[in-house]
Design a protein around this motif. Sequence first.
Motif, PDB file in Angstrom:
ATOM      1  N   SER A 153       0.805  -1.219   0.000  1.00  0.00           N
ATOM      2  CA  SER A 153       0.000   0.000   0.000  1.00  0.00           C
ATOM      3  C   SER A 153       0.838   1.270   0.000  1.00  0.00           C
ATOM      4  N   GLU A 158      -2.075   3.768  -7.812  1.00  0.00           N
ATOM      5  CA  GLU A 158      -3.486   3.895  -8.162  1.00  0.00           C
ATOM      6  C   GLU A 158      -4.339   4.333  -6.969  1.00  0.00           C
ATOM      7  N   PHE A 159      -3.884   4.050  -5.773  1.00  0.00           N
ATOM      8  CA  PHE A 159      -4.754   4.263  -4.608  1.00  0.00           C
ATOM      9  C   PHE A 159      -4.203   5.303  -3.636  1.00  0.00           C
ATOM     10  N   GLU A 232      -6.639  -5.348  -4.094  1.00  0.00           N
ATOM     11  CA  GLU A 232      -6.603  -4.442  -5.235  1.00  0.00           C
ATOM     12  C   GLU A 232      -7.986  -4.347  -5.884  1.00  0.00           C
ATOM     13  N   ARG A 236     -10.017  -0.921  -6.162  1.00  0.00           N
ATOM     14  CA  ARG A 236     -10.338  -0.367  -7.478  1.00  0.00           C
ATOM     15  C   ARG A 236     -11.823  -0.036  -7.569  1.00  0.00           C
ATOM     16  N   GLU A 271     -14.292  -7.929 -10.650  1.00  0.00           N
ATOM     17  CA  GLU A 271     -12.999  -7.277 -10.880  1.00  0.00           C
ATOM     18  C   GLU A 271     -11.858  -8.238 -10.532  1.00  0.00           C
ATOM     19  N   LEU A 275      -8.606  -9.293 -13.014  1.00  0.00           N
ATOM     20  CA  LEU A 275      -7.265  -8.700 -12.917  1.00  0.00           C
ATOM     21  C   LEU A 275      -6.181  -9.765 -12.963  1.00  0.00           C
TER      22      LEU A 275
END
Lengths: 559, 169, 112
Positions: A153, A158-159, A232, A236, A271, A275
């Motif tokens: 993390s 992306e986060f 993830e 997302r 999702e 992925l």
Amino acid sequence: MYRYDEFDAGFVRERVALFRDQVQRRIDGSLTEDEFKPLRLKNGVYLQLHAYMLRVAIPYGTLSSVQLRQLALIGERYDRGYGHLTTRQNIQFNWPKLRDVPDILDLLADVEMHCIQTSGNCIRNVTADHFAGVAADEWIDPRPVCELIRQWSTAHPEFSYLPRKFKIAVTGASHDRAVVKAHDIGLRIVRHPDTGAHGFEVSVGGGLGRTPMIGKVIRDFLPQEELLAYLEAVMRVYNLEGRRDNKYKARIKILVHETGTEALKARIEHEFAQLDGPSINADPEELARIAAYFAPPHYEELPAVSARLEAAKSANPVFADWIDTNGFAHKVAGYRAITISLKGIGEIPGDITSAQMRQVADLADRYSLSEIRVSHNQNLILPNVKNDDLFALWQGLVEAGLATANVGLITDIIACPGLDYCALATARSIPIAQAIAKRFADPARQREIGPLNLNISGCINACGHHHVGQIGILGLEKRGQESYQITLGGDPTEQAAIGEIVGPGLTAEAVPDAIERLVEVYLEARQVGETFIDTFRRIGIGPFKLAFQHNLEGADHVA
Amino acid sequence: MLLDRTGRKPDLWTRGQPDDHAPVLVAWEEWNTQARLGNDPDRLGVEIPNTLAIEDLRPVLSQVGLVAIRFGAFSDGRGLSQARLIRRAGFTGVLRAVGPLIPDEFGFALQCGFDEVELPESSAHRQSEDEWLRSLAAYSHTYQQGYRSRTSILAQRRLARLSKGQSHA
Amino acid sequence: MSATKRPPLPVILLANHFLDGEVVFWSGQGWSRNPQEAQTASTQAEADVLEEAGRLAFARAEVVDAALIDVSLSADGQPVPNHFRERFKISGPSVRTDLGKQAEFAKDQAKG
Ligand code: HEM
Ligand code: SF4
């Protein structure tokens, strides 16, 4: 304990340099304050009422004596000689200057510590059971998984600009001491019923704040190897669909609530199925590499009963009470985990001076294999103390003013900083905690009342976990005055529950009396063997409400 | 200001009406009504809001050479997830982030699959090209695997383990 | 700071110093750490001047969270914030009277 490799160490140093640069870019005007603020928050720097505040991560609550001494040094050199432990296994300094923060971060990096993602709309410091690795009821240490999540993390591309903060907690014991159901993602390490393989029960959408919610289980069993890919997928879906129009509705709990658990679960699974897991998941070897650092230390073979301890206990009843109250069963015979209460009667819950940090570090070196833990109850823990050493440890703690025997009792109060420090507060919390602790100071009376957790927050953000306090107190503002609302029946454990309001708000002065009345209701009604929460569950809130009302007639309340 | 990982670059794309010379960027809102120039993806791009479900964009991806994603604010990270999904759908053209991003986000954007960032004047007049490029060097290694990069910290540890295993063998 | 949210007069201008974080007051000449040096604005025109000083200092990254605070004047003419939140802000933590302005500028302090 985990030790940084060259990558971890390099990363933290580069992060310090980056923050130094960000401060400089704010000064020269290339970053606006709106742009700078999220960057400083992601490095743990808040602006409070009187000064900046720096929040240091103590990942999964594990500290070495060397690290604790460094915190003592920072407190002395850059603060006012003390720190404050929080309910999320962090330590906060209340007076640092922004210009000094990069230097403080370098001092932290020297001992493999940082402030990364202790605030801001990103994945926060991952928390765990504070007795991880030593609890008798634990079957697997959650910390390797926490460390893996910490790394995954950290500066996630992306986060890092989520709708809101995101908190993850992990437990590997049958009793939940990490409040996992009050987290955005709560992970319970479980064994597959058929294969025996390790995996996780995953819940999402827990959280406190102004809309308290208990997390919903969306996966009964997630194989351990697929953890990061699954996280993830959750992140997302949340990043894309979480609300951004209203900060108070932006947590994942609202998305769960508005979408419906089943529908959201389906989206996450969809999702997850798409992925590319292998590019995200860590190899079993990587988890094993991390886990090796958490291998149990070398414990001596000791008898379960220590003659020395028993002798000291019978000679010294105060010591005996302390052991019974602050001791915790260890998985290895002859050892005990000891909670050091930072809730001395009349003191500020969770505050510890630099001098005390050094004393605790020395005691940890002598008696606890140099390890210290930080609990979400704002206490410290020495996880590995030999029964034979307990009396000597106690004497050392008495000298440091840290031998209060109240862990789990009514004066072991969780309190957020409230209006004494916090810019968001609507009322003070610390003086309320102090007044209640003084009212119930008598140790015999506290033990008579038995296990009871009392939590106080200075505003609806609920940093003091008031919703899950068996007695919860929320400080509000009513007509220009501080006003306190009391709830009953909250529960932070595996039977997580949100407290119910018992009556109208009270003035600060009226709170201790009211608490006393509520406790009396319990004492009068309790049956043999019952604790406060047991009695509350049996008789319901009715009798408490009635007594509260009666009490009000004598007191002045702000409604 | 338009930037990619090598620095400032001229913007060859125009918005609005198709033109005989410049490639054109069509707003998603007008995608179905706007006249389109032949079938040349190199001359056609689409600009999408950060609320669009990438499923809906899928049929369009093979027709365009550039996808631009509008970031309303630098702190709104939806575009980063959209970029990942667009790349996962197999899009190999140019992916552009449009909006007031900050330099500290540039590396993240590239890792998520963007190629370039188009900054509004209000940001560009404060932030130099040099600052943007410098921010890319902030971290030598990252924990996550990025688009076009296989060198996450986890991957490097794996590699070290493998080569150690071989030398022992 | 927008004029629409301006509190009732009289007011003082309060902020946190950007690099230090410390609470500072607009004194008329500049920023002071001493609450006793806070300039009081009793007219809209005076308040406009304070507001502008705050705006400029914010733009130059000298201060953050600049805000006009409504006050009452104590017997000796010292401004005392009307709201308890700001009374804490200009004094220090009520549970640590050894820290903050209350300790440093002990004389004439507003009581929390
Ligand atoms: C400058 C000081 C602080 C500020 C500005 C602050 C701000 C906040 C805010 C705004 C929330 C609500 C988040 C939401 O529901 O979206 C929150 C929640 C929380 N804070 Fe703080 N906080 C501060 C200090 C602390 C301290 C000292 C503690 C620990 C004693 C703490 C622990 C927590 C916890 C456990 C939550 C949990 C609520 C949840 O997860 O829903 N915070 N904080
Ligand atoms: S609960 Fe409110 S007052 Fe307490 S620390 Fe959190 S934001 Fe501040």
